[in-house]
Design a protein around this motif. Structure first.
Motif, PDB file in Angstrom:
ATOM      1  N   VAL A 120      16.235 -22.105  21.471  1.00 24.21           N
ATOM      2  CA  VAL A 120      15.916 -21.365  22.689  1.00 24.21           C
ATOM      3  C   VAL A 120      14.763 -22.052  23.411  1.00 24.21           C
ATOM      4  CG1 VAL A 120      16.744 -19.185  21.743  1.00 24.21           C
ATOM      5  CG2 VAL A 120      14.324 -19.777  21.515  1.00 24.21           C
ATOM      6  N   PRO A 121      14.622 -21.824  24.716  1.00 26.40           N
ATOM      7  CA  PRO A 121      13.518 -22.450  25.460  1.00 26.40           C
ATOM      8  C   PRO A 121      12.153 -22.148  24.838  1.00 26.40           C
ATOM      9  CG  PRO A 121      15.104 -21.485  26.982  1.00 26.40           C
ATOM     10  CD  PRO A 121      15.522 -21.062  25.601  1.00 26.40           C
ATOM     11  N   THR A 122      11.253 -23.111  24.922  1.00 25.43           N
ATOM     12  CA  THR A 122       9.951 -22.983  24.268  1.00 25.43           C
ATOM     13  C   THR A 122       9.114 -21.845  24.836  1.00 25.43           C
ATOM     14  OG1 THR A 122       9.057 -24.667  25.778  1.00 25.43           O
ATOM     15  CG2 THR A 122       9.842 -25.416  23.630  1.00 25.43           C
ATOM     16  N   VAL A 123       9.433 -21.385  26.057  1.00 24.11           N
ATOM     17  CA  VAL A 123       8.686 -20.276  26.651  1.00 24.11           C
ATOM     18  C   VAL A 123       8.773 -19.018  25.790  1.00 24.11           C
ATOM     19  CG1 VAL A 123      10.619 -19.427  28.060  1.00 24.11           C
ATOM     20  CG2 VAL A 123       8.258 -19.044  28.832  1.00 24.11           C
ATOM     21  N   PHE A 124       9.811 -18.903  24.960  1.00 22.83           N
ATOM     22  CA  PHE A 124       9.965 -17.724  24.115  1.00 22.83           C
ATOM     23  C   PHE A 124       9.147 -17.815  22.825  1.00 22.83           C
ATOM     24  CE2 PHE A 124      13.864 -17.565  26.701  1.00 22.83           C
ATOM     25  CZ  PHE A 124      13.736 -16.281  27.209  1.00 22.83           C
ATOM     26  N   ARG A 125       8.530 -18.949  22.576  1.00 22.70           N
ATOM     27  CA  ARG A 125       7.607 -19.124  21.447  1.00 22.70           C
ATOM     28  C   ARG A 125       8.255 -18.765  20.099  1.00 22.70           C
ATOM     29  NH1 ARG A 125       2.457 -19.951  23.350  1.00 22.70           N
ATOM     30  NH2 ARG A 125       2.111 -19.418  25.543  1.00 22.70           N
ATOM     31  N   ARG A 126       9.416 -19.343  19.859  1.00 21.19           N
ATOM     32  CA  ARG A 126      10.096 -19.097  18.580  1.00 21.19           C
ATOM     33  C   ARG A 126       9.964 -20.288  17.634  1.00 21.19           C
ATOM     34  NH1 ARG A 126      11.024 -14.093  17.162  1.00 21.19           N
ATOM     35  NH2 ARG A 126      12.771 -14.768  15.871  1.00 21.19           N
ATOM     36  N   GLY A 127       9.146 -21.244  17.998  1.00 20.52           N
ATOM     37  CA  GLY A 127       8.991 -22.426  17.166  1.00 20.52           C
ATOM     38  C   GLY A 127       8.458 -22.124  15.779  1.00 20.52           C
ATOM     39  N   SER A 128       7.474 -21.237  15.681  1.00 19.19           N
ATOM     40  CA  SER A 128       6.902 -20.916  14.369  1.00 19.19           C
ATOM     41  C   SER A 128       7.922 -20.202  13.491  1.00 19.19           C
ATOM     42  CB  SER A 128       5.644 -20.064  14.525  1.00 19.19           C
ATOM     43  OG  SER A 128       5.936 -18.853  15.209  1.00 19.19           O
ATOM     44  N   ALA A 129       8.739 -19.332  14.100  1.00 18.31           N
ATOM     45  CA  ALA A 129       9.795 -18.657  13.338  1.00 18.31           C
ATOM     46  C   ALA A 129      10.824 -19.668  12.859  1.00 18.31           C
ATOM     47  CB  ALA A 129      10.462 -17.579  14.193  1.00 18.31           C
TER      48      ALA A 129
ATOM     49  N   ARG B 232      25.888 -32.821   4.503  1.00 17.41           N
ATOM     50  CA  ARG B 232      24.824 -33.759   4.866  1.00 17.41           C
ATOM     51  C   ARG B 232      24.409 -33.614   6.334  1.00 17.41           C
ATOM     52  NH1 ARG B 232      23.809 -37.951   1.271  1.00 17.41           N
ATOM     53  NH2 ARG B 232      23.212 -39.375   2.955  1.00 17.41           N
ATOM     54  N   ALA B 233      25.351 -33.294   7.203  1.00 15.25           N
ATOM     55  CA  ALA B 233      25.013 -33.148   8.624  1.00 15.25           C
ATOM     56  C   ALA B 233      24.049 -31.987   8.831  1.00 15.25           C
ATOM     57  CB  ALA B 233      26.282 -32.948   9.447  1.00 15.25           C
ATOM     58  N   ASN B 234      24.300 -30.867   8.170  1.00 16.56           N
ATOM     59  CA  ASN B 234      23.398 -29.722   8.328  1.00 16.56           C
ATOM     60  C   ASN B 234      22.055 -29.965   7.644  1.00 16.56           C
ATOM     61  OD1 ASN B 234      24.651 -27.794  10.032  1.00 16.56           O
ATOM     62  ND2 ASN B 234      26.080 -27.262   8.397  1.00 16.56           N
ATOM     63  N   GLN B 235      22.059 -30.650   6.516  1.00 12.12           N
ATOM     64  CA  GLN B 235      20.779 -31.016   5.900  1.00 12.12           C
ATOM     65  C   GLN B 235      19.979 -31.893   6.862  1.00 12.12           C
ATOM     66  OE1 GLN B 235      20.874 -32.466   1.813  1.00 12.12           O
ATOM     67  NE2 GLN B 235      22.790 -31.392   1.436  1.00 12.12           N
ATOM     68  N   ALA B 236      20.663 -32.820   7.517  1.00 12.59           N
ATOM     69  CA  ALA B 236      19.998 -33.698   8.483  1.00 12.59           C
ATOM     70  C   ALA B 236      19.435 -32.898   9.651  1.00 12.59           C
ATOM     71  CB  ALA B 236      20.980 -34.750   8.994  1.00 12.59           C
ATOM     72  N   ARG B 237      20.190 -31.910  10.114  1.00 12.62           N
ATOM     73  CA  ARG B 237      19.712 -31.083  11.238  1.00 12.62           C
ATOM     74  C   ARG B 237      18.434 -30.336  10.867  1.00 12.62           C
ATOM     75  NH1 ARG B 237      25.525 -30.114  11.483  1.00 12.62           N
ATOM     76  NH2 ARG B 237      26.336 -31.371  13.225  1.00 12.62           N
ATOM     77  N   VAL B 238      18.357 -29.838   9.645  1.00 16.32           N
ATOM     78  CA  VAL B 238      17.156 -29.123   9.206  1.00 16.32           C
ATOM     79  C   VAL B 238      15.947 -30.061   9.254  1.00 16.32           C
ATOM     80  CG1 VAL B 238      16.029 -28.012   7.238  1.00 16.32           C
ATOM     81  CG2 VAL B 238      18.418 -27.467   7.793  1.00 16.32           C
ATOM     82  N   HIS B 239      16.083 -31.237   8.677  1.00 18.14           N
ATOM     83  CA  HIS B 239      14.962 -32.182   8.685  1.00 18.14           C
ATOM     84  C   HIS B 239      14.623 -32.628  10.109  1.00 18.14           C
ATOM     85  CE1 HIS B 239      14.133 -32.816   4.421  1.00 18.14           C
ATOM     86  NE2 HIS B 239      15.433 -32.826   4.190  1.00 18.14           N
ATOM     87  N   ALA B 240      15.632 -32.842  10.936  1.00 13.89           N
ATOM     88  CA  ALA B 240      15.375 -33.289  12.306  1.00 13.89           C
ATOM     89  C   ALA B 240      14.665 -32.218  13.117  1.00 13.89           C
ATOM     90  CB  ALA B 240      16.684 -33.682  12.975  1.00 13.89           C
ATOM     91  N   TRP B 241      15.075 -30.951  12.951  1.00 15.34           N
ATOM     92  CA  TRP B 241      14.386 -29.881  13.669  1.00 15.34           C
ATOM     93  C   TRP B 241      12.943 -29.751  13.197  1.00 15.34           C
ATOM     94  CZ3 TRP B 241      15.107 -28.198  18.156  1.00 15.34           C
ATOM     95  CH2 TRP B 241      16.383 -27.958  18.682  1.00 15.34           C
ATOM     96  N   LEU B 242      12.708 -29.917  11.894  1.00 13.31           N
ATOM     97  CA  LEU B 242      11.333 -29.882  11.409  1.00 13.31           C
ATOM     98  C   LEU B 242      10.520 -31.022  12.012  1.00 13.31           C
ATOM     99  CD1 LEU B 242      11.845 -28.832   7.689  1.00 13.31           C
ATOM    100  CD2 LEU B 242      10.524 -27.575   9.418  1.00 13.31           C
ATOM    101  N   ALA B 243      11.141 -32.164  12.185  1.00 16.23           N
ATOM    102  CA  ALA B 243      10.449 -33.290  12.830  1.00 16.23           C
ATOM    103  C   ALA B 243      10.047 -32.925  14.259  1.00 16.23           C
ATOM    104  CB  ALA B 243      11.348 -34.524  12.830  1.00 16.23           C
ATOM    105  N   VAL B 244      10.955 -32.294  14.980  1.00 22.73           N
ATOM    106  CA  VAL B 244      10.661 -31.868  16.354  1.00 22.73           C
ATOM    107  C   VAL B 244       9.525 -30.844  16.364  1.00 22.73           C
ATOM    108  CG1 VAL B 244      11.575 -30.633  18.353  1.00 22.73           C
ATOM    109  CG2 VAL B 244      13.000 -32.346  17.192  1.00 22.73           C
ATOM    110  N   LEU B 245       9.605 -29.872  15.480  1.00 18.95           N
ATOM    111  CA  LEU B 245       8.633 -28.773  15.463  1.00 18.95           C
ATOM    112  C   LEU B 245       7.246 -29.210  14.998  1.00 18.95           C
ATOM    113  CD1 LEU B 245      11.066 -26.128  13.960  1.00 18.95           C
ATOM    114  CD2 LEU B 245      10.127 -26.073  16.285  1.00 18.95           C
ATOM    115  N   MET B 246       7.192 -30.271  14.180  1.00 19.26           N
ATOM    116  CA  MET B 246       5.918 -30.738  13.638  1.00 19.26           C
ATOM    117  C   MET B 246       5.317 -31.900  14.432  1.00 19.26           C
ATOM    118  SD  MET B 246       6.760 -30.798   9.562  1.00 19.26           S
ATOM    119  CE  MET B 246       7.020 -29.304   8.601  1.00 19.26           C
ATOM    120  N   LEU B 247       6.041 -32.381  15.429  1.00 14.10           N
ATOM    121  CA  LEU B 247       5.661 -33.631  16.087  1.00 14.10           C
ATOM    122  C   LEU B 247       4.234 -33.628  16.619  1.00 14.10           C
ATOM    123  CD1 LEU B 247       6.524 -36.436  16.997  1.00 14.10           C
ATOM    124  CD2 LEU B 247       7.464 -35.392  19.085  1.00 14.10           C
TER     125      LEU B 247
END
Length: 212
Positions: free
Chosen positions: A138-147, A166-181
């Motif tokens: 969802v758009p970052t304006v909704f502030r759901r990144g921490s959730a 493996r694709a879904n495992q990759a998505r989890v790690h990739a989203w964490l990369a985005v959220l922690m950047l």
């Protein structure tokens, strides 16, 4: 000639989207006569993602599934996810906000229910995956990144994580990369590297969606 070809391609795409919505409507009608199954719920969400049409038929499918599975955190997670999709397809601002808020409440309730229940590993993994991807998308304006980050980190700690493809495992790690950047760039880089080792295409599809 090229203009006619382009028009034909666009018309064909519209026809396919219309067919997807029509098929989903048939599923909704069938749900009145028979219990909705989990594969039908997953298909309903896939149809919404692929279509520019209304999300209402998918909401009806998932609501019917939740009615039959009141104690299922997975049913609640899917309804929360489809509610946020409905919000994205709603023009009226107040209706959009109401649907988005309801979706977030359902996602949080699904995680709370999961934490109180003893769900099988595979079910727990799917709940956290659905909640995490929805919250992160969802758009970052909704502030759901921490959730989203909490969902993904809880998923990594569960035995069910390795049962994901493996694709879904990759998505989890990739989203964490985005959220922690921004806050933890070194850890973000490690997650991104792991994501690409698992499935480079899935990882980059997520990574390329990060805010500029």
């Amino acid at each position: 000639m090229n203009g006619r070809v382009g028009a034909n391609v666009r018309a064909g795409a519209r026809a396919l989207r219309g067919l997807a919505v029509a098929i989903l409507s048939v599923v909704v009608a069938a749900a009145a006569a028979a219990p909705v199954t989990l594969p039908e719920v997953r298909q309903a969400l896939s149809t919404v993602r692929a279509s520019e049409g209304s999300a209402v038929p998918a909401v009806q499918v998932v609501e019917a599934y939740l009615d039959e599975n009141r104690d299922s955190p997975l049913a609640m997670a899917y309804l929360g996810s489809v509610r946020t999709m409905q919000a994205a397809k709603t023009r009226a601002p107040w209706k959009r906000l109401a649907s988005m808020s309801r979706g977030f409440d359902l996602l949080d309730d699904a995680v709370d229910m999961l934490n109180r229940a003893r769900a099988p590993d595979a079910v727990a993994a799917e709940v956290l995956l659905v909640c995490g991807i929805t919250n992160a998308s969802v758009p970052t304006v909704f502030r759901r990144g921490s959730a989203a980050r909490a969902n993904f980190e809880a998923l990594l700690a569960r035995a069910g994580f390795t049962q994901l493809d493996r694709a879904n495992q990759a998505r989890v790690h990739a989203w964490l990369a985005v959220l922690m950047l921004d806050a933890q760039p070194a850890l973000a880089a490690a997650h991104l590297a792991q994501a690409r080792r698992l499935d480079a295409a899935a990882a980059d599809a997520v990574w390329n969606r990060r805010p500029a």
